[in-house]
Write a protein that holds these residues in place. Structure first.
Motif, PDB file in Angstrom:
ATOM      1  N   ARG A 192      28.009  73.726  28.797  1.00  0.00           N
ATOM      2  CA  ARG A 192      27.179  74.947  29.009  1.00  0.00           C
ATOM      3  C   ARG A 192      27.180  75.503  27.516  1.00  0.00           C
ATOM      4  O   ARG A 192      25.950  76.063  27.182  1.00  0.00           O
ATOM      5  N   GLN A 193      28.453  75.758  26.892  1.00  0.00           N
ATOM      6  CA  GLN A 193      28.224  76.337  25.463  1.00  0.00           C
ATOM      7  C   GLN A 193      27.387  75.671  24.644  1.00  0.00           C
ATOM      8  O   GLN A 193      26.624  76.383  23.713  1.00  0.00           O
ATOM      9  N   ARG A 194      27.247  74.449  24.729  1.00  0.00           N
ATOM     10  CA  ARG A 194      26.491  73.711  23.754  1.00  0.00           C
ATOM     11  C   ARG A 194      24.898  73.549  24.355  1.00  0.00           C
ATOM     12  O   ARG A 194      24.262  72.647  23.712  1.00  0.00           O
ATOM     13  N   SER A 195      24.739  73.913  25.585  1.00  0.00           N
ATOM     14  CA  SER A 195      23.331  73.916  26.141  1.00  0.00           C
ATOM     15  C   SER A 195      22.979  72.087  26.333  1.00  0.00           C
ATOM     16  O   SER A 195      21.898  71.574  26.010  1.00  0.00           O
ATOM     17  N   ILE A 196      24.181  71.324  26.566  1.00  0.00           N
ATOM     18  CA  ILE A 196      23.831  69.847  26.992  1.00  0.00           C
ATOM     19  C   ILE A 196      23.466  69.677  28.403  1.00  0.00           C
ATOM     20  O   ILE A 196      24.483  69.867  29.204  1.00  0.00           O
ATOM     21  N   GLY A 197      22.314  69.084  28.626  1.00  0.00           N
ATOM     22  CA  GLY A 197      22.181  68.605  29.936  1.00  0.00           C
ATOM     23  C   GLY A 197      21.656  69.786  30.841  1.00  0.00           C
ATOM     24  O   GLY A 197      21.841  70.722  30.466  1.00  0.00           O
ATOM     25  N   GLU A 198      21.178  69.246  32.076  1.00  0.00           N
ATOM     26  CA  GLU A 198      20.815  70.354  33.126  1.00  0.00           C
ATOM     27  C   GLU A 198      21.633  70.057  34.272  1.00  0.00           C
ATOM     28  O   GLU A 198      21.653  69.050  34.840  1.00  0.00           O
ATOM     29  N   LEU A 199      22.389  71.135  34.780  1.00  0.00           N
ATOM     30  CA  LEU A 199      23.294  70.752  35.765  1.00  0.00           C
ATOM     31  C   LEU A 199      22.605  70.979  37.095  1.00  0.00           C
ATOM     32  O   LEU A 199      21.738  71.772  37.443  1.00  0.00           O
ATOM     33  N   ARG A 200      22.996  69.881  37.878  1.00  0.00           N
ATOM     34  CA  ARG A 200      22.600  69.929  39.249  1.00  0.00           C
ATOM     35  C   ARG A 200      23.839  69.925  40.423  1.00  0.00           C
ATOM     36  O   ARG A 200      24.772  69.249  39.911  1.00  0.00           O
ATOM     37  N   THR A 201      23.703  70.103  41.417  1.00  0.00           N
ATOM     38  CA  THR A 201      24.622  69.855  42.660  1.00  0.00           C
ATOM     39  C   THR A 201      23.999  68.629  43.165  1.00  0.00           C
ATOM     40  O   THR A 201      22.964  68.520  43.465  1.00  0.00           O
ATOM     41  N   PRO A 202      25.298  67.879  43.853  1.00  0.00           N
ATOM     42  CA  PRO A 202      24.753  66.658  44.527  1.00  0.00           C
ATOM     43  C   PRO A 202      24.216  66.811  46.116  1.00  0.00           C
ATOM     44  O   PRO A 202      24.619  68.140  46.796  1.00  0.00           O
ATOM     45  N   SER A 203      23.409  65.980  46.691  1.00  0.00           N
ATOM     46  CA  SER A 203      23.101  65.930  47.906  1.00  0.00           C
ATOM     47  C   SER A 203      24.129  65.371  48.862  1.00  0.00           C
ATOM     48  O   SER A 203      25.467  65.170  48.283  1.00  0.00           O
ATOM     49  N   ALA A 204      24.140  65.110  50.273  1.00  0.00           N
ATOM     50  CA  ALA A 204      25.234  64.879  50.956  1.00  0.00           C
ATOM     51  C   ALA A 204      25.353  63.129  50.526  1.00  0.00           C
ATOM     52  O   ALA A 204      24.418  62.628  50.246  1.00  0.00           O
ATOM     53  N   ALA A 205      26.595  62.823  50.882  1.00  0.00           N
ATOM     54  CA  ALA A 205      27.158  61.398  50.212  1.00  0.00           C
ATOM     55  C   ALA A 205      26.452  60.479  51.259  1.00  0.00           C
ATOM     56  O   ALA A 205      26.292  60.779  52.197  1.00  0.00           O
ATOM     57  N   ASP A 206      26.048  59.353  50.572  1.00  0.00           N
ATOM     58  CA  ASP A 206      25.343  58.440  51.463  1.00  0.00           C
ATOM     59  C   ASP A 206      26.633  57.289  52.037  1.00  0.00           C
ATOM     60  O   ASP A 206      27.043  56.351  51.142  1.00  0.00           O
ATOM     61  N   ILE A 207      27.035  57.737  53.158  1.00  0.00           N
ATOM     62  CA  ILE A 207      28.219  57.031  53.590  1.00  0.00           C
ATOM     63  C   ILE A 207      27.852  55.678  53.972  1.00  0.00           C
ATOM     64  O   ILE A 207      28.661  54.610  53.759  1.00  0.00           O
ATOM     65  N   ALA A 208      26.582  55.421  54.377  1.00  0.00           N
ATOM     66  CA  ALA A 208      26.349  53.826  54.405  1.00  0.00           C
ATOM     67  C   ALA A 208      26.273  52.912  53.099  1.00  0.00           C
ATOM     68  O   ALA A 208      26.984  52.054  53.260  1.00  0.00           O
ATOM     69  N   LEU A 209      25.855  53.614  52.156  1.00  0.00           N
ATOM     70  CA  LEU A 209      26.141  52.987  50.695  1.00  0.00           C
ATOM     71  C   LEU A 209      27.479  52.776  50.298  1.00  0.00           C
ATOM     72  O   LEU A 209      27.933  51.596  49.817  1.00  0.00           O
ATOM     73  N   ILE A 210      28.274  53.890  50.507  1.00  0.00           N
ATOM     74  CA  ILE A 210      29.700  53.750  50.306  1.00  0.00           C
ATOM     75  C   ILE A 210      30.571  52.548  50.996  1.00  0.00           C
ATOM     76  O   ILE A 210      31.326  52.052  50.335  1.00  0.00           O
ATOM     77  N   LYS A 211      30.073  52.704  52.201  1.00  0.00           N
ATOM     78  CA  LYS A 211      30.689  51.424  53.146  1.00  0.00           C
ATOM     79  C   LYS A 211      30.085  50.096  52.817  1.00  0.00           C
ATOM     80  O   LYS A 211      30.485  49.052  53.478  1.00  0.00           O
ATOM     81  N   ARG A 212      29.087  49.609  51.954  1.00  0.00           N
ATOM     82  CA  ARG A 212      28.612  48.524  51.416  1.00  0.00           C
ATOM     83  C   ARG A 212      29.567  48.223  50.203  1.00  0.00           C
ATOM     84  O   ARG A 212      29.701  47.072  49.965  1.00  0.00           O
ATOM     85  N   VAL A 213      29.809  49.202  49.291  1.00  0.00           N
ATOM     86  CA  VAL A 213      30.712  49.022  48.291  1.00  0.00           C
ATOM     87  C   VAL A 213      32.248  48.883  48.463  1.00  0.00           C
ATOM     88  O   VAL A 213      33.053  48.131  47.985  1.00  0.00           O
ATOM     89  N   HIS A 214      32.620  49.758  49.421  1.00  0.00           N
ATOM     90  CA  HIS A 214      34.020  49.799  49.984  1.00  0.00           C
ATOM     91  C   HIS A 214      33.985  49.236  51.391  1.00  0.00           C
ATOM     92  O   HIS A 214      32.902  49.328  52.071  1.00  0.00           O
ATOM     93  N   SER A 215      35.301  48.803  51.730  1.00  0.00           N
ATOM     94  CA  SER A 215      35.208  48.161  53.353  1.00  0.00           C
ATOM     95  C   SER A 215      35.058  49.419  54.113  1.00  0.00           C
ATOM     96  O   SER A 215      35.811  50.624  54.186  1.00  0.00           O
ATOM     97  N   PRO A 216      34.512  49.180  55.225  1.00  0.00           N
ATOM     98  CA  PRO A 216      34.253  50.229  56.260  1.00  0.00           C
ATOM     99  C   PRO A 216      35.623  50.928  56.683  1.00  0.00           C
ATOM    100  O   PRO A 216      35.788  51.946  57.040  1.00  0.00           O
ATOM    101  N   ARG A 217      36.592  50.070  56.844  1.00  0.00           N
ATOM    102  CA  ARG A 217      37.768  50.361  57.559  1.00  0.00           C
ATOM    103  C   ARG A 217      38.465  51.072  56.157  1.00  0.00           C
ATOM    104  O   ARG A 217      39.411  52.110  56.581  1.00  0.00           O
ATOM    105  N   TYR A 218      38.735  50.945  55.229  1.00  0.00           N
ATOM    106  CA  TYR A 218      39.003  51.772  54.142  1.00  0.00           C
ATOM    107  C   TYR A 218      38.264  53.232  54.182  1.00  0.00           C
ATOM    108  O   TYR A 218      39.231  54.115  54.066  1.00  0.00           O
ATOM    109  N   VAL A 219      37.104  53.245  54.471  1.00  0.00           N
ATOM    110  CA  VAL A 219      36.417  54.482  54.200  1.00  0.00           C
ATOM    111  C   VAL A 219      36.777  55.233  55.284  1.00  0.00           C
ATOM    112  O   VAL A 219      37.024  56.492  55.394  1.00  0.00           O
TER     113      VAL A 219
END
Ligand code: OKS
Ligand code: ZN
Length: 347
Positions: free
Chosen positions: A41-68
């Motif tokens: 913020r001090q150095r005006s680097i980048g534009e800040l955004r907040t994220p949308s809802a997490a894509d749980i289906a994608l998370i369950k393709r990278v991680h195992s569903p039972r771990y998630v």
């Protein structure tokens, strides 16, 4: 550059970790991220955004569903055992090492915590799932942003907990969901045929390596402290080259404790050369700044001013780039060092 920052990161705050033989306050604190946000913020680097809802289906393709599913329900299980547990963290204490069965899942909660983890330095808390999924959403959104036609070329997932130690079905090393791996998969899904992950954190990105070890479409490169003496000890050696379709698509560049910027830079240039040879369409930078000389748990000698050059070197790839936030524990200087990388990178 878009900066997707995790607005609920402070909901994950471990109380204590097992460190060098005793329980000590967690190094991985909420203040780390606030220092980075302040510096940007001090150095005006980048534009800040907040994220949308997490894509749980994608998370369950990278991680195992039972771990998630385990991560999502672990805290409820913990406090169901004893309401007083709400004042404590879940800390792993037992693991199925060589000779134990890996084809069963005990019903005992502590046993299942051990099944899905690899060290006792990584407490799981009431807000871990919420913070980790919002962080994953930052990584996924950053990847999708740089993939969009007419979108920015660079985005950062500015989040904690970090991710690069988390494997397909385990947490550890302060990490629960592998944000860099999720960003890489999101880049693949959005059309990048070949994605490289360059991990410049002091510690080997064992989770990222293991997730992609047998895949030919994602090159993993890590420059880190020699695991013979440095965490995570049991992976990150130079002879780990990938397997099957992933043969030749993993590059480890371990360096001795005490390494200075000159030597570190030579390893980074080797990593960048491998990414050019691979002809990556996009790159994910797992950005830890625990390579800093002032880091309390690491042993490289980079100075704050060196991080501008780190950014410039990464920018020389000329690729759509997603940064994820990994380690760095010299809290007040983490902000300066991350901001220096991004300023050196430009745009
Ligand atoms: C203590 C573990 C300490 C090392 C954790 C390293 C976390 C990190 N049981 N990874 O990049 O910064
Ligand atoms: Zn680290």
């Amino acid at each position: 550059m878009l900066i997707f920052h995790n607005p609920v990161h402070e909901k994950h705050q471990g109380r204590q970790e097992m460190f060098r033989g005793k329980l000590v306050p967690c190094h991985e604190t909420a203040a780390r991220l606030e220092f980075v946000l302040d510096a940007l913020r001090q150095r005006s680097i980048g534009e800040l955004r907040t994220p949308s809802a997490a894509d749980i289906a994608l998370i369950k393709r990278v991680h195992s569903p039972r771990y998630v599913d385990f991560l999502a329900s672990a805290w409820q299980e913990w406090i169901a055992l004893d309401p007083a547990n709400a004042q404590l963290d879940v800390l792993p204490s037992v693991w199925p090492v060589r000779g134990f069965r890996h084809d069963i899942e005990p019903t005992n909660f502590a046993a299942r915590v051990g099944l899905f983890s690899f060290d006792s330095g990584c407490p799981l808390t009431a807000g871990t799932w919420e913070a980790a999924t919002a962080g994953a959403a930052c990584a996924i959104d950053a990847a999708r942003a740089v993939s969009a036609t007419g979108g920015p070329r660079t985005a950062m997932a500015l989040t904690r907990p970090p991710g690069h130690h988390a494997g397909a079905d385990f947490f550890g090393g302060y990490c629960f969901l592998n944000n860099a791996a999720l960003a890489a998969q999101a880049l693949r899904d959005a059309g990048a045929a070949r994605v490289a992950i360059l991990d410049v954190d002091y510690h080997h990105g064992n989770g990222t390596q293991s997730i992609f070890y047998e895949r030919g479409d994602v090159l993993t490169v890590s420059v880190h402290g020699d695991p013979a003496t440095e965490y995570p000890f049991f992976l990150g050696y130079a002879d780990e080259l990938g397997q099957g379709a992933g043969e030749g698509r993993n590059l480890n560049l371990p360096l001795p404790a005490g390494t200075d910027f000159g030597t570190w830079t030579q390893a980074l240039q080797q990593g960048l050369a491998a990414i050019r040879t691979f002809k990556a369409d996009a790159v994910v930078i797992a950005l830890g700044v625990d390579t800093y000389e002032g880091d309390p748990i690491s042993k490289f000698k980079l100075k704050s001013g060196d991080y501008f050059e780190v950014g410039r070197m990464v920018a020389s790839l000329g690729l759509p780039t997603v940064f994820t936030m990994e380690g760095g524990y010299a809290v007040a200087d983490v902000g300066i060092n991350v901001a220096n990388v991004l300023e050196g990178f430009g745009n």
